[in-house]
Motif scaffolding. Structure first.
Motif, PDB file in Angstrom:
ATOM      1  N   ILE A 215     -35.455  19.185  33.936  1.00  0.00           N
ATOM      2  CA  ILE A 215     -34.623  17.791  33.320  1.00  0.00           C
ATOM      3  C   ILE A 215     -33.032  17.689  33.226  1.00  0.00           C
ATOM      4  CG2 ILE A 215     -34.728  16.232  31.022  1.00  0.00           C
ATOM      5  CD1 ILE A 215     -37.491  17.019  32.351  1.00  0.00           C
ATOM      6  N   ILE A 216     -32.392  16.904  33.713  1.00  0.00           N
ATOM      7  CA  ILE A 216     -30.631  17.418  33.760  1.00  0.00           C
ATOM      8  C   ILE A 216     -30.179  15.544  32.974  1.00  0.00           C
ATOM      9  CG2 ILE A 216     -29.236  17.672  35.012  1.00  0.00           C
ATOM     10  CD1 ILE A 216     -31.294  18.449  36.717  1.00  0.00           C
ATOM     11  N   ASN A 217     -29.710  16.300  32.035  1.00  0.00           N
ATOM     12  CA  ASN A 217     -28.977  15.432  31.281  1.00  0.00           C
ATOM     13  C   ASN A 217     -27.557  14.849  31.535  1.00  0.00           C
ATOM     14  OD1 ASN A 217     -28.593  13.230  29.801  1.00  0.00           O
ATOM     15  ND2 ASN A 217     -27.763  14.611  27.830  1.00  0.00           N
ATOM     16  N   VAL A 218     -27.483  14.297  32.830  1.00  0.00           N
ATOM     17  CA  VAL A 218     -25.776  14.243  33.607  1.00  0.00           C
ATOM     18  C   VAL A 218     -24.554  13.388  32.728  1.00  0.00           C
ATOM     19  CG1 VAL A 218     -24.818  13.314  34.853  1.00  0.00           C
ATOM     20  CG2 VAL A 218     -26.751  14.556  35.169  1.00  0.00           C
ATOM     21  N   HIS A 219     -23.954  13.539  31.371  1.00  0.00           N
ATOM     22  CA  HIS A 219     -23.307  12.322  31.141  1.00  0.00           C
ATOM     23  C   HIS A 219     -21.855  12.888  32.068  1.00  0.00           C
ATOM     24  CE1 HIS A 219     -24.637  13.720  27.229  1.00  0.00           C
ATOM     25  NE2 HIS A 219     -24.873  14.602  27.799  1.00  0.00           N
ATOM     26  N   ASN A 220     -21.735  11.173  32.475  1.00  0.00           N
ATOM     27  CA  ASN A 220     -20.398  10.615  33.171  1.00  0.00           C
ATOM     28  C   ASN A 220     -19.261  10.038  32.386  1.00  0.00           C
ATOM     29  OD1 ASN A 220     -18.486   9.570  35.165  1.00  0.00           O
ATOM     30  ND2 ASN A 220     -19.340   7.796  35.062  1.00  0.00           N
ATOM     31  N   SER A 221     -18.355  11.197  32.350  1.00  0.00           N
ATOM     32  CA  SER A 221     -16.937  11.671  31.654  1.00  0.00           C
ATOM     33  C   SER A 221     -15.502  11.496  32.667  1.00  0.00           C
ATOM     34  CB  SER A 221     -16.210  12.596  31.236  1.00  0.00           C
ATOM     35  OG  SER A 221     -17.655  12.894  30.126  1.00  0.00           O
ATOM     36  N   LEU A 222     -16.250  10.429  34.078  1.00  0.00           N
ATOM     37  CA  LEU A 222     -15.514   9.986  34.789  1.00  0.00           C
ATOM     38  C   LEU A 222     -14.810   8.829  34.432  1.00  0.00           C
ATOM     39  CD1 LEU A 222     -16.858  11.053  38.534  1.00  0.00           C
ATOM     40  CD2 LEU A 222     -15.369  12.196  36.896  1.00  0.00           C
ATOM     41  N   ASN A 223     -13.962   8.174  35.648  1.00  0.00           N
ATOM     42  CA  ASN A 223     -13.162   6.721  35.296  1.00  0.00           C
ATOM     43  C   ASN A 223     -14.252   5.939  36.065  1.00  0.00           C
ATOM     44  OD1 ASN A 223     -12.395   7.188  36.938  1.00  0.00           O
ATOM     45  ND2 ASN A 223      -9.723   6.589  36.053  1.00  0.00           N
ATOM     46  N   GLU A 224     -14.975   6.659  36.770  1.00  0.00           N
ATOM     47  CA  GLU A 224     -15.791   5.117  37.907  1.00  0.00           C
ATOM     48  C   GLU A 224     -17.480   5.927  37.734  1.00  0.00           C
ATOM     49  OE1 GLU A 224     -14.331   7.047  41.562  1.00  0.00           O
ATOM     50  OE2 GLU A 224     -13.047   7.754  40.679  1.00  0.00           O
ATOM     51  N   PRO A 225     -18.274   4.920  38.097  1.00  0.00           N
ATOM     52  CA  PRO A 225     -18.959   5.548  38.265  1.00  0.00           C
ATOM     53  C   PRO A 225     -19.640   6.657  39.104  1.00  0.00           C
ATOM     54  CG  PRO A 225     -18.858   3.277  38.930  1.00  0.00           C
ATOM     55  CD  PRO A 225     -17.715   3.340  38.780  1.00  0.00           C
ATOM     56  N   PHE A 226     -21.061   6.650  39.373  1.00  0.00           N
ATOM     57  CA  PHE A 226     -20.904   8.438  39.577  1.00  0.00           C
ATOM     58  C   PHE A 226     -22.213   8.792  39.473  1.00  0.00           C
ATOM     59  CE2 PHE A 226     -21.921  13.407  38.616  1.00  0.00           C
ATOM     60  CZ  PHE A 226     -20.567  13.677  40.028  1.00  0.00           C
ATOM     61  N   LEU A 227     -23.135   9.161  40.691  1.00  0.00           N
ATOM     62  CA  LEU A 227     -24.422  10.184  40.738  1.00  0.00           C
ATOM     63  C   LEU A 227     -24.394  11.244  41.897  1.00  0.00           C
ATOM     64  CD1 LEU A 227     -26.073   6.954  42.285  1.00  0.00           C
ATOM     65  CD2 LEU A 227     -27.159   8.031  40.416  1.00  0.00           C
TER      66      LEU A 227
END
Length: 541
Positions: A68-80
């Motif tokens: 269970i990997i919760n990924v917070h995207n703190s970049l200023n662009e979409p991420f995967l």
């Protein structure tokens, strides 16, 4: 934020108990993805960090674990993030490429729900969107055997992840902009070993003990050769398959490939070079790390050990020597050789030829003349919600026809439970590296020249290695057998990352009319919805 995270994880876990069963352990990860300053080659640039780390943290797991990997995207662009080699059994929604999964918007989070079902071995994760892979965001994945499943070698004294790859001093945004303008990338500036430049990484060992290295080529463009000064490497595992334990002076890893080697710290106690260099390039890049004995009598001395450079035959012969250990157990207690792939008749042959050329004055790359362009909606979501006009099946042919390159969202249909042959034909002068998500396949043959039906007489139908990434040498072919036992929308791509970005990929739609959970899981409850799937509904929470 903590309450929100707890709710997300609780919902994710509840869904998993319904799917995976309560008997398999759960491992929870909470990752914050940020931009940060890095300078692996002595020049400050923007890197992608996970929890402040470059490369990102290792994932340690055991066969059948639920991650269970919760990924917070703190970049200023979409991420995967995509999980190279993790098969996502019956669950291509979690694959983390744009054909299957909506990007995580800036400032938002998404919880991946993965199960490493019936897998062991060494793999890695990486950012799949834009040209983020050139900025970092990658890390190692190891899947250990369950305690009662025998492993064909004693437990090593240490087990290290070694991420190697070519690297640019330019920011990923500049590299992406260059590709968007239709230009090729220049030759890389250097090679990184675990995110460090020459001499920056080190590995500590004790004299007389045996160690395992899990090596992955996470680079962008070049095949690499790995070696340790005065030490021999024994190959024991390749992308989830225990291999015959052949010993080499050095080993080639092509783009996207992973393997495990053992070595004995049996030399006089001092420091030794670990060397990594480019293969098949007129200009050879080399980087080093340090193997340090605990009772070392002195630092490294002299030049790093040399390795093969442009010799293709050397690499081809090594690749052919990598065989499956038929008596070893894989993820299950039955031996790996109990599946007799060579006795199964193939029902279809797909021939894939890569090519390069210009479209509208810009550089593009293609498979069977089709250069892939992403749709406005992930293909798997369009399939699930029956949204027309996003893609059409059959937009790429089974065979190359030599026509001019054209743009399309290429999707090939394949039948669930078919057993097929795929031939990669490389008529170009560089090494190609191909990866298929969702599967492990048997590399049954490779040779120079054009593949013909007579080439099948050369196939290894007994102990070919099973893996998820294979190379094709210049002006050569490679053939694989695949049992299509995993329903979903699966990315088949070049691991040469500029080629992948500019179209050398497509999706294999492994399809069945069945709606049974035994064949494919329903869309995840927490799936992000984007494009023409926006406003639709997943299953009720």
């Amino acid at each position: 934020m903590q309450l929100h995270l707890a709710v997300v994880l609780l919902c994710a876990t509840a869904g998993l108990f319904a799917i995976a069963g309560a008997e398999d352990p759960y491992r929870f990860f909470d990752w914050n993805v940020t931009f940060g300053d890095i300078d692996p080659l002595g020049v400050r640039q923007t890197g992608i960090l996970i929890n402040g780390q470059f490369p990102g943290p290792d994932i340690h797991s055991v066969t059948n674990d639920n991650l269970i990997i919760n990924v917070h995207n703190s970049l200023n662009e979409p991420f995967l993030i995509s999980w190279s080699g993790i098969q996502q059994r019956r669950n291509s929604y979690e694959d983390g490429v744009y054909g299957t999964t909506c990007p995580i918007p800036p400032g938002k989070n998404f919880t991946y729900i993965l199960q490493v079902k019936d897998q062991i071995g060494s793999f890695f994760y990486f950012p799949s969107l834009a040209f983020h892979k050139a900025a970092g965001g990658f890390g190692g994945i190891r899947i250990l055997s369950r305690p009662r499943i025998p492993v064909p070698f004693p437990d090593p004294a240490g087990d290290y992840t070694v991420l190697i790859g070519d690297w640019y001093k330019s920011n990923h945004t500049n590299l992406k902009a260059r590709l968007d303008r239709g230009k090729k990338l220049p030759f890389p500036d250097g090679i990184l070993i675990n995110g460090r430049g020459p001499g920056g990484a080190s590995f500590n060992v004790e004299q007389g003990k045996t160690y395992r290295l899990r090596i992955s080529n996470v680079g962008l463009q070049n095949s690499l050769n790995f070696r340790i000064q005065n030490h021999r490497l024994t190959l024991v595992e390749v992308e989830g398959t225990h291999t015959l334990q052949t010993t080499y002076s050095s080993i080639d890893l092509h783009l996207g490939q992973s393997c495990s080697v053992l070595f004995n710290a049996d030399q006089p106690a001092k420091d030794y070079y670990i060397a990594v260099s480019t293969r098949f390039t007129s200009r050879v890049l080399t980087s080093t790390a340090i193997l340090r004995y605990s009772n070392s009598a002195g630092p490294v001395s002299g030049p790093p050990p040399g390795g093969p450079t442009i010799q293709i035959d050397w690499s081809l012969n090594q690749a052919r020597s990598i065989r499956t250990n038929l008596t070893a157990s894989g993820p299950r207690p039955n031996p790996q050789g109990s599946y007799h792939y060579g006795l199964i008749n193939t029902t279809r042959t797909i021939r894939l030829a890569n090519s390069a050329g210009q479209v509208n004055g810009k550089q593009r790359y293609a498979v069977n003349s089709v250069s892939f362009v992403p749709a406005d909606t992930p293909l798997k979501l369009a399939d699930y919600f029956k949204i027309g006009g996003v893609f059409h099946v059959g937009s790429i042919s089974d065979n190359p026809y030599g026509g001019k390159i054209y743009l399309d969202t290429s999707v090939m249909q394949a039948d669930y439970r078919a057993f097929i042959e795929i031939v990669f034909q490389n008529n170009e002068n560089i090494v190609q590296s191909w990866h298929l998500d969702g599967y492990s396949f048997f590399v049954v043959g490779m040779d120079g020249g054009q593949w013909t039906t007579a080439s099948r007489r050369e196939y290894n139908l007994r102990d070919a290695v099973s893996r998820c990434t294979t190379q094709v040498y210049p002006k050569s072919w490679t053939a694989i057998y695949v049992a299509l036992d995993n329903v979903g929308m699966w990315n088949l791509r070049s691991e040469f990352w500029a080629r992948q970005y500019l179209g050398q990929q497509f999706y294999l739609r492994v399809y069945t009319t069945s709606t049974s959970l035994r064949d494919e899981y329903p869309i995840p409850k927490n799936a992000l919805l984007c494009g023409r799937a926006s406003g639709r509904h997943t299953r009720p929470l």
